[in-house]
Structure formats: structure tokens, C-alpha cells
Scaffold this active site. Structure first.
Site, short mmCIF file in Angstrom:
data_model
loop_
_atom_site.label_atom_id
_atom_site.label_comp_id
_atom_site.label_asym_id
_atom_site.label_seq_id
_atom_site.Cartn_x
_atom_site.Cartn_y
_atom_site.Cartn_z
N ARG A 95 -34.52 4.06 13.23
CA ARG A 95 -34.18 2.74 13.77
C ARG A 95 -35.42 2.25 14.49
O ARG A 95 -35.89 2.89 15.45
CB ARG A 95 -32.99 2.83 14.72
CG ARG A 95 -32.84 1.59 15.60
CD ARG A 95 -31.52 1.50 16.30
NE ARG A 95 -30.46 1.20 15.35
CZ ARG A 95 -29.24 0.80 15.71
NH1 ARG A 95 -28.91 0.69 16.99
NH2 ARG A 95 -28.33 0.54 14.79
N HIS A 108 -30.16 -4.15 8.04
CA HIS A 108 -29.29 -3.07 8.54
C HIS A 108 -28.35 -2.67 7.39
O HIS A 108 -27.14 -2.91 7.45
CB HIS A 108 -28.52 -3.59 9.76
CG HIS A 108 -27.90 -2.51 10.61
ND1 HIS A 108 -28.08 -1.16 10.36
CD2 HIS A 108 -27.09 -2.59 11.71
CE1 HIS A 108 -27.40 -0.46 11.28
NE2 HIS A 108 -26.80 -1.31 12.09
N GLN A 152 -25.03 -0.49 7.91
CA GLN A 152 -23.92 -1.26 8.49
C GLN A 152 -23.23 -2.09 7.40
O GLN A 152 -22.00 -2.11 7.32
CB GLN A 152 -24.44 -2.18 9.60
CG GLN A 152 -23.36 -3.03 10.25
CD GLN A 152 -22.38 -2.22 11.10
OE1 GLN A 152 -22.80 -1.48 11.97
NE2 GLN A 152 -21.09 -2.38 10.86
N ASP A 175 -22.45 -11.76 14.76
CA ASP A 175 -23.28 -10.74 15.42
C ASP A 175 -23.89 -11.41 16.65
O ASP A 175 -23.84 -12.64 16.80
CB ASP A 175 -24.36 -10.26 14.43
CG ASP A 175 -25.24 -9.13 14.97
OD1 ASP A 175 -24.86 -8.50 15.99
OD2 ASP A 175 -26.31 -8.87 14.38
N CYS A 233 -20.54 -6.10 13.68
CA CYS A 233 -21.18 -4.78 13.64
C CYS A 233 -21.09 -4.06 14.98
O CYS A 233 -21.16 -2.84 15.03
CB CYS A 233 -22.63 -4.93 13.20
SG CYS A 233 -23.59 -6.05 14.24
N ARG A 240 -18.80 3.53 9.44
CA ARG A 240 -20.21 3.90 9.49
C ARG A 240 -20.36 5.39 9.14
O ARG A 240 -21.26 5.78 8.40
CB ARG A 240 -20.79 3.65 10.90
CG ARG A 240 -20.92 2.19 11.30
CD ARG A 240 -21.93 1.46 10.46
NE ARG A 240 -23.25 2.06 10.52
CZ ARG A 240 -24.15 1.89 11.52
NH1 ARG A 240 -23.85 1.10 12.53
NH2 ARG A 240 -25.34 2.48 11.47
#
Ligand code: CP
Ligand code: NVA
Length: 316
Positions: free
Chosen positions: A114, A141, A144, A236, A276, A304
């Protein structure tokens, strides 16, 4: 299932950097595998394809879900995970990513990272001759988005032909959702204030993919247009990790883009709300919507684990 899968597709040794590196069929296979692994786990079945393998997890940004789901996922697959924060690694003191990659590849069987710049991820993948997984960059991402589409597939029974509306910042999440929708033959409508749209490069690439799959990608400044008849409503945070100093400016720019009771009236009555997480109630989403009966945020967060187990089992 794992065996029949391997006969049809070659996953072993590949990186998982972005959804556009995989075909629609491969991604769909991974979603089916995730659903299968979830059933196995719930039934208490032991499945250890990664016995003796170690995943390194490099974090240059904070995380709750990603860290825990990857670490638990490795454990459930019979392997081991190592948490490596930027501050504890020599990259925090300037060791080049190319050296880090080549050293880590001598110890590990896979690396999850990440980070900020997408080029850090692609450089790591270039120099490490083991599978590298994108656990979020400023650009995308994909893990996700896989968990998100698994959640939709489980509830709706299909993906093709469904409409997802993303209302908010044209960020890493918007990018991966848009590409995923294109791959799965869905309609994806993104509504962001002008100046905060997804990158043209990503929109164009997604539109090209969509033209092959029967999907449709649309970017608009009008949240009502995006959300009209949507099966899935997604938002988000307005200021992603690393953009904290823009918070106040963004609160103003995005004020008309809150997903709230008034806006979701334009979606289908049985729409699913996804986020998310982490979420800011009262900013990008009202408490009534995120905690309401159409919200599936905790199934999504759980997935996830299953989606990433499928990815790791396939490529490692
Ligand atoms: N959604 C997500 O990636 O959460 P974390 O930042 O907690 O990992
Ligand atoms: N767009 C958000 C996603 C967090 C999971 C961020 O990058 O901070």
C-alpha cells in the site's frame, strides 16, 4: 474448483497490480473462487494451498481492513504474513525500491504493498520476481473493487447489465470500480464536481474495455443523472489518504455530492449501498443511508478477506 480453474487459466506467478491486467473471464473466475473459499471457511473446512509460504505486507499508509484481511487470509490459507511498515523498513531512510524488491524476493513468496505513487508499486513489481499485489495506490484499489463486485454478485446473482453509480471524488476507488464495471459488462456512472473527475486515461481505457463487453462508462457532474435507476450506489471519502490538507476546500467542492436520503430516491428501490470504508458520516454519506437497510458495508468489508484469499491462492 481450484483444479478446473488452473486448467483453464494461468495465474501462478502473476502480479495483481490492476484489473486491466486480467481478462473478464479471469476476474470472474476469481470472484467465483472467492465465493467458494468463503463457503469452505464458513463450513470449517481446512484449505492450506499456501502452506510454508510467506507474504510481506508493506504499508506506507494506514489501514484497518487491508492489513487484517491479508494477514488473516494468509493464515487461513496455511501461510504466514509479515507486517512491514515504512518506518521500520530501510525504504523510509532512502533505500531504493529496486534493491528492496530484489532482497525481499529472496525471502518471501509474495509482496503486498500500500503506497502513494503507482510507480512505486510498478517498480516493486518490476524488480521482484515474485507476485506483487496492489493493496491501494493513489491511482487504484483493485482488491477493494474485487470484494465489492463479489458482494454484488452474491446479492444480485449477476453483474452483467447492472448499473453502479459512484458519487464523489474521481479517485483510486472510482478508477478501480470503473474498470471492474467495464470488465464485467456493467454500466458505471461517476458523478464528481468538475476538476475532480477520474483521470481521462482511466475513463478512456474503461470505455474501450466496455465497448467489448457490452458495458457502459459515463462521467458527469450531475449526481441525479448518475444515480438514476442504479442497482448499486457507492461513495468514498472526499479527501483520500495523503490529501488531508485539502479537506476544507474539498468539503466545499463536494457539498452537493453527499449520498443522502434525498439522492438515493432516484436509485432503484432495492439498490445496494456500498462504501470501501473508512467513512465520514455527514460528509460523503448521511448516517441514514450508510446505516440504513440498503447498506451492505460490513458484508463488503468481510469480502475483502475472501476476495484476497482467492487472489493469493491463484497467483502464489
Ligand atoms: N477499504 C480499505 O482499504 O480499508 P483500510 O484503509 O482500513 O485498509
Ligand atoms: N480513497 C481512499 C480509499 C481508502 C480505502 C483513500 O485512498 O484514502
Amino acid at each position: 474448483m481450484a483444479q478446473s480453474l488452473e486448467q483453464k487459466f494461468v495465474f501462478t506467478g502473476r502480479d495483481f497490480l490492476d484489473l486491466d491486467d486480467y481478462t473478464s473471464e479471469e476476474l470472474r473466475y476469481l470472484l467465483d473462487l472467492a465465493i467458494d473459499l468463503k463457503k469452505k471457511q464458513k463450513a470449517g473446512e481446512v484449505y492450506h494451498p499456501l502452506k510454508g509460504k510467506t507474504l510481506g505486507m508493506i504499508f506506507e499508509k494506514s489501514s484497518t481492513r487491508t492489513r487484517v484481511s491479508f494477514e488473516v487470509g494468509m493464515y487461513q490459507l496455511g501461510g504466514h504474513a509479515l507486517f512491514l511498515s515504512r518506518n521500520d523498513l530501510q525504504i523510509g531512510r532512502g533505500e531504493p525500491i529496486s534493491d528492496t524488491a530484489q532482497v525481499l524476493a529472496r525471502y518471501l513468496d509474495g509482496i503486498m504493498i500500500r503506497t502513494f505513487a503507482h510507480t512505486t508499486l510498478t517498480d516493486l513489481a518490476k524488480y521482484a520476481n515474485i507476485p506483487v499485489i496492489n493493496a491501494l495506490t493513489d491511482w487504484s484499489h483493485p482488491c477493494q473493487a474485487m470484494a465489492d463486485y463479489q458482494t454484488v454478485l452474491e446479492e444480485k446473482g449477476r453483474l452483467e447489465g447492472l448499473k453502479i453509480a459512484f458519487v464523489g471524488d474521481g479517485n483510486n476507488m472510482a478508477h478501480s470500480l470503473m474498470m471492474g464495471a467495464a470488465k464485467f459488462g456493467m454500466t458505471c456512472a461517476i458523478a464528481s464536481p468538475e476538476g475532480y473527475w477520474p483521470a481521462d486515461e482511466m475513463t478512456k481505457k474503461s470505455q474501450e474495455v466496455a465497448s467489448q463487453t457490452g458495458g457502459h462508462i459515463l462521467v458527469t457532474a450531475d449526481p441525479k443523472e448518475a444515480i438514476a435507476d442504479a442497482d448499486i450506489v457507492y461513495t468514498d471519502v472526499w479527501a483520500s489518504m495523503g490529501m488531508e490538507e485539502e479537506q476544507k476546500i474539498r468539503e466545499k467542492a463536494f457539498a452537493a455530492y453527499q449520498v443522502n436520503e434525498e439522492l438515493v430516491r432516484y436509485a432503484k428501490p432495492d439498490y445496494m449501498f456500498l462504501h470501501c470504508l473508512p467513512a465520514h458520516r455527514g460528509e460523503e454519506v448521511s448516517a441514514g443511508v450508510i446505516d440504513g437497510r440498503n447498506s451492505r458495508i460490513f458484508d463488503e468489508a468481510e469480502n475483502r478477506l475472501h476476495a484476497q484469499k482467492a487472489i493469493m491462492a491463484a497467483i502464489m
